[in-house]
Design a protein around this motif. Structure first.
Motif, PDB file in Angstrom:
ATOM      1  N   HIS A  98      -0.758   6.976   6.817  1.00 28.62           N
ATOM      2  CA  HIS A  98      -0.924   5.702   7.516  1.00 28.62           C
ATOM      3  C   HIS A  98      -1.415   5.942   8.952  1.00 28.62           C
ATOM      4  N   SER A 153      -8.397   2.507   4.939  1.00 26.94           N
ATOM      5  CA  SER A 153      -7.275   2.862   4.066  1.00 26.94           C
ATOM      6  C   SER A 153      -7.696   2.966   2.605  1.00 26.94           C
ATOM      7  N   VAL A 188       3.399   9.629   3.475  1.00 28.48           N
ATOM      8  CA  VAL A 188       2.930   8.243   3.606  1.00 28.48           C
ATOM      9  C   VAL A 188       2.789   7.870   5.086  1.00 28.48           C
ATOM     10  N   LYS A 189       3.768   8.254   5.872  1.00 24.31           N
ATOM     11  CA  LYS A 189       3.733   7.947   7.302  1.00 24.31           C
ATOM     12  C   LYS A 189       2.521   8.603   7.970  1.00 24.31           C
ATOM     13  N   LYS A 219       7.784  12.871   0.598  1.00 20.88           N
ATOM     14  CA  LYS A 219       6.837  11.796   0.274  1.00 20.88           C
ATOM     15  C   LYS A 219       6.768  10.753   1.386  1.00 20.88           C
ATOM     16  N   GLU A 220       7.913  10.407   1.940  1.00 21.20           N
ATOM     17  CA  GLU A 220       7.931   9.409   3.014  1.00 21.20           C
ATOM     18  C   GLU A 220       7.133   9.897   4.224  1.00 21.20           C
ATOM     19  N   TYR A 223       0.848  -1.192   0.000  1.00 23.66           N
ATOM     20  CA  TYR A 223       0.000   0.000   0.000  1.00 23.66           C
ATOM     21  C   TYR A 223       0.888   1.249   0.000  1.00 23.66           C
ATOM     22  N   ASN A 224       1.948   1.240   0.811  1.00 23.75           N
ATOM     23  CA  ASN A 224       2.843   2.393   0.869  1.00 23.75           C
ATOM     24  C   ASN A 224       3.554   2.613  -0.463  1.00 23.75           C
ATOM     25  N   ASP A 225       3.955   1.541  -1.132  1.00 16.31           N
ATOM     26  CA  ASP A 225       4.581   1.656  -2.457  1.00 16.31           C
ATOM     27  C   ASP A 225       3.620   2.315  -3.447  1.00 16.31           C
ATOM     28  N   LEU A 258       1.054   4.283  -2.751  1.00 18.67           N
ATOM     29  CA  LEU A 258       0.869   5.692  -2.400  1.00 18.67           C
ATOM     30  C   LEU A 258       2.076   6.518  -2.845  1.00 18.67           C
ATOM     31  N   LEU A 259       3.276   6.004  -2.651  1.00 14.31           N
ATOM     32  CA  LEU A 259       4.478   6.706  -3.119  1.00 14.31           C
ATOM     33  C   LEU A 259       4.470   6.869  -4.643  1.00 14.31           C
TER      34      LEU A 259
END
Length: 117
Positions: free
Chosen positions: A29, A79, A25-26, A21-22, A4-6, A8-9
């Motif tokens: 989440h 999510s 995402v954090k 971007k990180e 999911y994080n990939d 979104l990135l």
């Protein structure tokens, strides 16, 4: 398989997101976690709700009180909804190239969006 994080990135890259971007995402989440907890706790039996209130903000104690499957199911629902809302909000602001990048990326995803659990 992308997480999911990939995903979104990748979407943030498609829209040329200029900030961290990180961190986005954090935070995304973390907000999904809070939304999941906020909607899940009222569904639990009253005695469990009271125990959760009594443990304060201790995530480990809360984790022991909430059924794992119920949390995962609710987190998944929240999510996916959050990602759809994000795309709905951002799409009208994008130029044609950005929209094309997102469309190409989404069509390249062969499976439903996996989640970070």
């Amino acid at each position: 398989m992308q997480t999911y994080n990939d995903i979104l990135l990748a979407i943030l890259n498609c829209i040329d997101y200029q900030n961290d971007k990180e961190m986005f995402v954090k935070e995304f989440h973390a907000l999904n976690h809070l939304d999941a907890m906020g909607s899940l706790i009222p569904q639990l039996p009253k005695d469990i709700q009271e125990k959760i209130r009594a443990c304060g903000n201790d995530p480990e104690k809360m984790k022991q009180l909430i059924p794992e499957k119920a949390y995962k199911d609710e987190f998944t629902r929240v999510s996916l909804e959050a990602l759809k809302e994000f795309l709905d909000a951002v799409l009208p602001t994008l130029n044609a190239l950005q929209k094309e990048k997102i469309a190409n990326f989404i069509s390249s995803c062969s499976n439903p969006i996996p989640l970070p659990l």
